[in-house]
Write a protein that holds these residues in place. Structure first.
Motif, PDB file in Angstrom:
ATOM      1  N   ARG A 119       0.858  -1.186   0.000  1.00  0.00           N
ATOM      2  CA  ARG A 119       0.000   0.000   0.000  1.00  0.00           C
ATOM      3  C   ARG A 119       0.899   1.242   0.000  1.00  0.00           C
ATOM      4  NH1 ARG A 119      -4.981   1.754   2.050  1.00  0.00           N
ATOM      5  NH2 ARG A 119      -5.785   0.137   0.661  1.00  0.00           N
ATOM      6  N   LEU A 120       0.739   2.074  -1.034  1.00  0.00           N
ATOM      7  CA  LEU A 120       1.472   3.329  -1.125  1.00  0.00           C
ATOM      8  C   LEU A 120       0.471   4.478  -1.153  1.00  0.00           C
ATOM      9  CD1 LEU A 120       3.388   1.089  -2.623  1.00  0.00           C
ATOM     10  CD2 LEU A 120       4.692   3.116  -3.285  1.00  0.00           C
ATOM     11  N   ILE A 121       0.710   5.500  -0.344  1.00  0.00           N
ATOM     12  CA  ILE A 121      -0.134   6.681  -0.308  1.00  0.00           C
ATOM     13  C   ILE A 121       0.527   7.781  -1.130  1.00  0.00           C
ATOM     14  CG2 ILE A 121      -1.237   8.420   1.149  1.00  0.00           C
ATOM     15  CD1 ILE A 121      -2.333   5.619   1.618  1.00  0.00           C
ATOM     16  N   CYS A 122      -0.202   8.305  -2.107  1.00  0.00           N
ATOM     17  CA  CYS A 122       0.274   9.427  -2.912  1.00  0.00           C
ATOM     18  C   CYS A 122      -0.604  10.641  -2.626  1.00  0.00           C
ATOM     19  CB  CYS A 122       0.199   9.095  -4.404  1.00  0.00           C
ATOM     20  SG  CYS A 122       1.362   7.825  -4.931  1.00  0.00           S
ATOM     21  N   GLN A 123       0.032  11.791  -2.436  1.00  0.00           N
ATOM     22  CA  GLN A 123      -0.701  13.016  -2.148  1.00  0.00           C
ATOM     23  C   GLN A 123      -0.114  14.190  -2.908  1.00  0.00           C
ATOM     24  OE1 GLN A 123      -0.321  12.012   2.266  1.00  0.00           O
ATOM     25  NE2 GLN A 123      -2.149  13.320   2.303  1.00  0.00           N
ATOM     26  N   ARG A 124      -0.930  15.215  -3.071  1.00  0.00           N
ATOM     27  CA  ARG A 124      -0.468  16.495  -3.610  1.00  0.00           C
ATOM     28  C   ARG A 124      -1.137  17.605  -2.814  1.00  0.00           C
ATOM     29  NH1 ARG A 124      -4.120  19.291  -6.850  1.00  0.00           N
ATOM     30  NH2 ARG A 124      -6.000  18.115  -7.436  1.00  0.00           N
ATOM     31  N   GLU A 125      -0.562  18.764  -2.878  1.00  0.00           N
ATOM     32  CA  GLU A 125      -1.162  19.913  -2.226  1.00  0.00           C
ATOM     33  C   GLU A 125      -2.077  20.641  -3.199  1.00  0.00           C
ATOM     34  OE1 GLU A 125       1.762  22.410  -0.436  1.00  0.00           O
ATOM     35  OE2 GLU A 125       2.415  20.869   0.981  1.00  0.00           O
ATOM     36  N   PHE A 195     -10.054  12.684 -12.457  1.00  0.00           N
ATOM     37  CA  PHE A 195     -10.602  13.150 -11.186  1.00  0.00           C
ATOM     38  C   PHE A 195      -9.731  14.331 -10.698  1.00  0.00           C
ATOM     39  CE2 PHE A 195     -11.345   8.534 -11.550  1.00  0.00           C
ATOM     40  CZ  PHE A 195     -12.727   8.541 -11.612  1.00  0.00           C
ATOM     41  N   HIS A 196     -10.015  15.513 -11.242  1.00  0.00           N
ATOM     42  CA  HIS A 196      -9.123  16.664 -11.096  1.00  0.00           C
ATOM     43  C   HIS A 196      -8.978  17.143  -9.651  1.00  0.00           C
ATOM     44  CE1 HIS A 196      -9.531  16.732 -15.433  1.00  0.00           C
ATOM     45  NE2 HIS A 196     -10.827  16.965 -15.342  1.00  0.00           N
ATOM     46  N   LYS A 197     -10.013  16.968  -8.838  1.00  0.00           N
ATOM     47  CA  LYS A 197      -9.983  17.523  -7.481  1.00  0.00           C
ATOM     48  C   LYS A 197      -9.358  16.574  -6.456  1.00  0.00           C
ATOM     49  CE  LYS A 197     -14.057  20.432  -8.201  1.00  0.00           C
ATOM     50  NZ  LYS A 197     -15.423  20.787  -7.711  1.00  0.00           N
ATOM     51  N   GLN A 198      -9.030  15.367  -6.892  1.00  0.00           N
ATOM     52  CA  GLN A 198      -8.508  14.379  -5.956  1.00  0.00           C
ATOM     53  C   GLN A 198      -7.123  14.779  -5.441  1.00  0.00           C
ATOM     54  OE1 GLN A 198     -10.427  12.074  -4.916  1.00  0.00           O
ATOM     55  NE2 GLN A 198      -9.054  10.843  -3.680  1.00  0.00           N
ATOM     56  N   LEU A 199      -6.943  14.689  -4.116  1.00  0.00           N
ATOM     57  CA  LEU A 199      -5.684  15.092  -3.486  1.00  0.00           C
ATOM     58  C   LEU A 199      -4.920  13.920  -2.895  1.00  0.00           C
ATOM     59  CD1 LEU A 199      -7.043  18.243  -1.611  1.00  0.00           C
ATOM     60  CD2 LEU A 199      -5.759  18.216  -3.760  1.00  0.00           C
ATOM     61  N   ILE A 200      -5.530  12.738  -2.884  1.00  0.00           N
ATOM     62  CA  ILE A 200      -4.890  11.568  -2.284  1.00  0.00           C
ATOM     63  C   ILE A 200      -5.342  10.311  -3.016  1.00  0.00           C
ATOM     64  CG2 ILE A 200      -6.732  11.338  -0.550  1.00  0.00           C
ATOM     65  CD1 ILE A 200      -4.582  10.277   1.415  1.00  0.00           C
ATOM     66  N   ASN A 221     -10.170   6.962  -1.125  1.00  0.00           N
ATOM     67  CA  ASN A 221     -10.255   7.297   0.304  1.00  0.00           C
ATOM     68  C   ASN A 221      -9.542   6.209   1.106  1.00  0.00           C
ATOM     69  OD1 ASN A 221     -11.008   8.620   2.679  1.00  0.00           O
ATOM     70  ND2 ASN A 221     -12.969   7.532   2.790  1.00  0.00           N
ATOM     71  N   PRO A 222      -8.220   6.129   0.962  1.00  0.00           N
ATOM     72  CA  PRO A 222      -7.481   4.995   1.532  1.00  0.00           C
ATOM     73  C   PRO A 222      -7.412   5.022   3.052  1.00  0.00           C
ATOM     74  CG  PRO A 222      -5.949   6.627   0.680  1.00  0.00           C
ATOM     75  CD  PRO A 222      -7.327   7.078   0.268  1.00  0.00           C
ATOM     76  N   GLN A 223      -7.551   3.841   3.638  1.00  0.00           N
ATOM     77  CA  GLN A 223      -7.354   3.697   5.069  1.00  0.00           C
ATOM     78  C   GLN A 223      -5.863   3.815   5.389  1.00  0.00           C
ATOM     79  OE1 GLN A 223      -9.844   3.240   7.423  1.00  0.00           O
ATOM     80  NE2 GLN A 223     -11.249   3.612   5.723  1.00  0.00           N
ATOM     81  N   THR A 224      -5.563   4.431   6.520  1.00  0.00           N
ATOM     82  CA  THR A 224      -4.162   4.587   6.916  1.00  0.00           C
ATOM     83  C   THR A 224      -3.871   3.897   8.252  1.00  0.00           C
ATOM     84  OG1 THR A 224      -4.697   6.735   7.928  1.00  0.00           O
ATOM     85  CG2 THR A 224      -3.880   6.760   5.659  1.00  0.00           C
ATOM     86  N   ASN A 225      -4.779   3.009   8.675  1.00  0.00           N
ATOM     87  CA  ASN A 225      -4.605   2.320   9.956  1.00  0.00           C
ATOM     88  C   ASN A 225      -3.305   1.521  10.020  1.00  0.00           C
ATOM     89  OD1 ASN A 225      -7.092   3.336  10.592  1.00  0.00           O
ATOM     90  ND2 ASN A 225      -8.199   1.444  10.178  1.00  0.00           N
ATOM     91  N   GLN A 242      -0.126  15.758   7.783  1.00  0.00           N
ATOM     92  CA  GLN A 242       0.287  17.133   7.487  1.00  0.00           C
ATOM     93  C   GLN A 242      -0.286  17.591   6.149  1.00  0.00           C
ATOM     94  OE1 GLN A 242       4.633  17.116   7.778  1.00  0.00           O
ATOM     95  NE2 GLN A 242       4.507  18.481   9.543  1.00  0.00           N
ATOM     96  N   TYR A 243      -0.183  16.738   5.140  1.00  0.00           N
ATOM     97  CA  TYR A 243      -0.745  17.064   3.822  1.00  0.00           C
ATOM     98  C   TYR A 243      -2.243  17.293   3.932  1.00  0.00           C
ATOM     99  CZ  TYR A 243       3.073  16.553   0.445  1.00  0.00           C
ATOM    100  OH  TYR A 243       4.193  16.755  -0.326  1.00  0.00           O
ATOM    101  N   LYS A 244      -2.937  16.405   4.644  1.00  0.00           N
ATOM    102  CA  LYS A 244      -4.387  16.542   4.794  1.00  0.00           C
ATOM    103  C   LYS A 244      -4.742  17.860   5.468  1.00  0.00           C
ATOM    104  CE  LYS A 244      -5.588  11.611   5.022  1.00  0.00           C
ATOM    105  NZ  LYS A 244      -6.154  10.522   5.880  1.00  0.00           N
ATOM    106  N   GLN A 245      -4.003  18.209   6.525  1.00  0.00           N
ATOM    107  CA  GLN A 245      -4.291  19.430   7.262  1.00  0.00           C
ATOM    108  C   GLN A 245      -4.019  20.664   6.415  1.00  0.00           C
ATOM    109  OE1 GLN A 245      -5.786  19.331  10.300  1.00  0.00           O
ATOM    110  NE2 GLN A 245      -6.073  21.548  10.003  1.00  0.00           N
ATOM    111  N   ARG A 246      -2.895  20.674   5.680  1.00  0.00           N
ATOM    112  CA  ARG A 246      -2.579  21.831   4.838  1.00  0.00           C
ATOM    113  C   ARG A 246      -3.642  22.017   3.764  1.00  0.00           C
ATOM    114  NH1 ARG A 246       3.078  20.324   5.324  1.00  0.00           N
ATOM    115  NH2 ARG A 246       3.033  19.261   3.308  1.00  0.00           N
ATOM    116  N   ASN A 247      -4.110  20.906   3.185  1.00  0.00           N
ATOM    117  CA  ASN A 247      -5.147  21.003   2.157  1.00  0.00           C
ATOM    118  C   ASN A 247      -6.479  21.469   2.751  1.00  0.00           C
ATOM    119  OD1 ASN A 247      -3.585  20.288  -0.066  1.00  0.00           O
ATOM    120  ND2 ASN A 247      -3.856  18.095   0.307  1.00  0.00           N
ATOM    121  N   LYS A 248      -6.749  21.046   3.973  1.00  0.00           N
ATOM    122  CA  LYS A 248      -7.981  21.452   4.653  1.00  0.00           C
ATOM    123  C   LYS A 248      -7.973  22.951   4.911  1.00  0.00           C
ATOM    124  CE  LYS A 248     -10.711  20.392   8.789  1.00  0.00           C
ATOM    125  NZ  LYS A 248     -10.740  19.580  10.048  1.00  0.00           N
TER     126      LYS A 248
END
Length: 252
Positions: A119-125, A195-200, A221-225, A242-248
């Protein structure tokens, strides 16, 4: 429509098949029908049927043709041998409750005889098109299970430990780790065109016993448990959050 299709595994895999940067990493697949089932089983001898929508390993069925009219069927931790084409189809249809797809089986690399995936999590701001791998780990299936979901008892390892403990040649593990990162980024880039608005994205990837890398699926909407299972994974979880919070807070 996009909101509905983001959860459609078959649709997302078709996007990946049609992208030159990801197509070679996507397993052969079709929508499940009687005809497609027999074509795939006769060609590959072992196939996987999975719901087009779903999670947690529910509804996955592994079928192996062991003799001309004998079939080994594995679902979760239940295994049975079925003889006869009509009987195996009857069993499958009684257990496939939703629209499904069929793909050829990937002989997964193993740790102590148990299959694993990654499982790899990819994110962007927000405001950036640069995708980053912010976290990753390996999932080793529980004994007797054919799936690697944590809810089915899978154990968590770092990617490095999983590759070094696996049945792969150690000389190839560094290259494979780099390939996993590159493929995950390519998946995120490809799907973000639709899916242009996807951040993760949560990218589930497999490594076959010959060292080849394959795309299992991508989750919006990946689980991170899993990152809570090992202390060494905590910095990755911190970065993800951190990425989630900055995007929020982006528009505040």
């Amino acid at each position: 429509m996009k909101g509905q299709r983001i959860g459609d595994k078959y649709f997302k895999q078709q996007l990946l098949i049609n992208d030159p940067n990801t197509s070679r990493f996507v397993p052969k697949m079709k929508v499940f029908t009687d005809h497609n089932f027999w074509v795939f089983l006769n060609e590959y001898k072992k196939v996987v049927i999975k719901p087009i929508r779903g999670s947690l390993g529910k509804g996955l069925i592994f079928i192996t043709k062991t003799e001309p009219d004998i079939y080994d069927v594995h679902s979760l931790n239940q295994r049975k041998v079925i003889s006869g084409k009509n009987n195996v189809l009857t069993f499958i249809k009684s257990n496939v409750k939703a629209k499904s797809m069929i793909q050829h089986y990937i002989p997964l690399v193993k740790v102590k005889e148990q299959p694993l995936d990654f499982r790899l999590i990819c994110q962007r701001e927000k405001g950036s098109n640069e995708w980053v791998v912010t976290g990753k780990y390996a999932r080793v299936a529980h004994a007797d299970y054919a799936v690697t979901n944590m809810t089915k008892g899978a154990s968590i390892l770092t990617v490095e430990d999983a590759l070094s403990q696996s049945n792969l040649c150690n000389d190839t593990t560094n290259d494979i780790s780099l390939t996993l990162n590159k493929v995950a980024i390519s998946v995120a880039r490809c799907l973000s065109k639709q899916f242009h608005k996807q951040l993760i994205w949560g990218c589930d990837l497999a490594v076959a016993d010959d060292g080849s890398v394959w795309i299992i699926e991508a989750n919006s909407n990946p689980q991170t448990n899993g990152f809570n299972q090992l202390e060494t994974l905590q910095p990755m979880l911190h970065l993800i959050n951190q990425y989630k919070q900055r995007n929020k807070n982006f528009w505040k």
